[in-house]
Design a protein around this motif. Sequence first.
Motif, PDB file in Angstrom:
ATOM      1  N   UNK A 157       0.821  -1.215   0.000  1.00  0.00           N
ATOM      2  CA  UNK A 157       0.000   0.000   0.000  1.00  0.00           C
ATOM      3  C   UNK A 157       0.854   1.264   0.000  1.00  0.00           C
ATOM      4  N   UNK A 158       1.987   1.221   0.708  1.00  0.00           N
ATOM      5  CA  UNK A 158       2.812   2.420   0.827  1.00  0.00           C
ATOM      6  C   UNK A 158       3.728   2.653  -0.360  1.00  0.00           C
ATOM      7  N   UNK A 159       4.267   1.572  -0.970  1.00  0.00           N
ATOM      8  CA  UNK A 159       5.309   1.742  -1.975  1.00  0.00           C
ATOM      9  C   UNK A 159       4.991   1.192  -3.365  1.00  0.00           C
ATOM     10  N   UNK A 160       4.246   0.122  -3.470  1.00  0.00           N
ATOM     11  CA  UNK A 160       4.130  -0.584  -4.747  1.00  0.00           C
ATOM     12  C   UNK A 160       2.838  -0.262  -5.487  1.00  0.00           C
ATOM     13  N   UNK A 161       1.768  -0.086  -4.778  1.00  0.00           N
ATOM     14  CA  UNK A 161       0.464   0.169  -5.390  1.00  0.00           C
ATOM     15  C   UNK A 161       0.552   1.376  -6.339  1.00  0.00           C
ATOM     16  N   UNK A 162      -0.091   1.300  -7.521  1.00  0.00           N
ATOM     17  CA  UNK A 162       0.022   2.400  -8.492  1.00  0.00           C
ATOM     18  C   UNK A 162      -0.418   3.766  -7.966  1.00  0.00           C
ATOM     19  N   UNK A 163      -1.301   3.808  -7.002  1.00  0.00           N
ATOM     20  CA  UNK A 163      -1.746   5.098  -6.460  1.00  0.00           C
ATOM     21  C   UNK A 163      -1.123   5.407  -5.105  1.00  0.00           C
ATOM     22  N   UNK A 164      -0.037   4.729  -4.773  1.00  0.00           N
ATOM     23  CA  UNK A 164       0.614   4.930  -3.474  1.00  0.00           C
ATOM     24  C   UNK A 164       1.218   6.322  -3.377  1.00  0.00           C
ATOM     25  N   UNK A 165       1.230   6.851  -2.173  1.00  0.00           N
ATOM     26  CA  UNK A 165       1.785   8.200  -1.990  1.00  0.00           C
ATOM     27  C   UNK A 165       3.305   8.212  -2.149  1.00  0.00           C
ATOM     28  N   UNK A 166       3.971   7.085  -1.905  1.00  0.00           N
ATOM     29  CA  UNK A 166       5.431   7.000  -2.044  1.00  0.00           C
ATOM     30  C   UNK A 166       5.786   5.888  -3.034  1.00  0.00           C
TER      31      UNK A 166
END
Length: 190
Positions: free
Chosen positions: A119-128
């Motif tokens: 959720x934090x790094x890999x997801x296409x809509x992640x903030x980071x």
Amino acid sequence: MPKLLFSKIRFSDIKDLFPNVQRPRRIDIVLNRRRRNCNIWSSGQKLNDEACPSNLSWKTDHKLDLSLEKWLKDKRYRAAFRSFLESEFSEENIDFWLACEDFRSASDDLKWRAEKIYEEFVKPTACREINVDHSVREKIQESLEKPSHCCFDEAQKHVYLLMLRDSCPRFLHSDAYLSLKRKSRTHWYI
């Protein structure tokens, strides 16, 4: 004819002055040896231009690899490298790499940790969001159902190589690295 300081001038710079003089034999030997060594490395490794965007030689990459390992292990160098990455707006790379290292050493609740990293790094809509291929994202997303310690390995390796080839050479010339290196040299005398 004026006297020239030959130690400061290359033969190619003054070859027009001496049309009948050929290049010395010793230089040919050295250059041929260098060409042979380059050909050995280029024929021994089949590199894809997309996989290796850097034009660094193997020896330079190897030295940078040792430096990056040192920086990631040492707290002071890691902090300086992270602050440098922050100045370049790419600190998510080192944070993702460190999160993957923590994930690999964790023994409890892998599913929750894997989803948090996704959720934090890999997801296409992640903030980071980190810079990895779509196929790597899909593999990670599929592995989230039953995560193992190695589900982020491919993405972690990609981010490591990105830091190695892109950020490390610039960090070596940054003020943060040079001042840290100067401090570590004077530390012995204090």
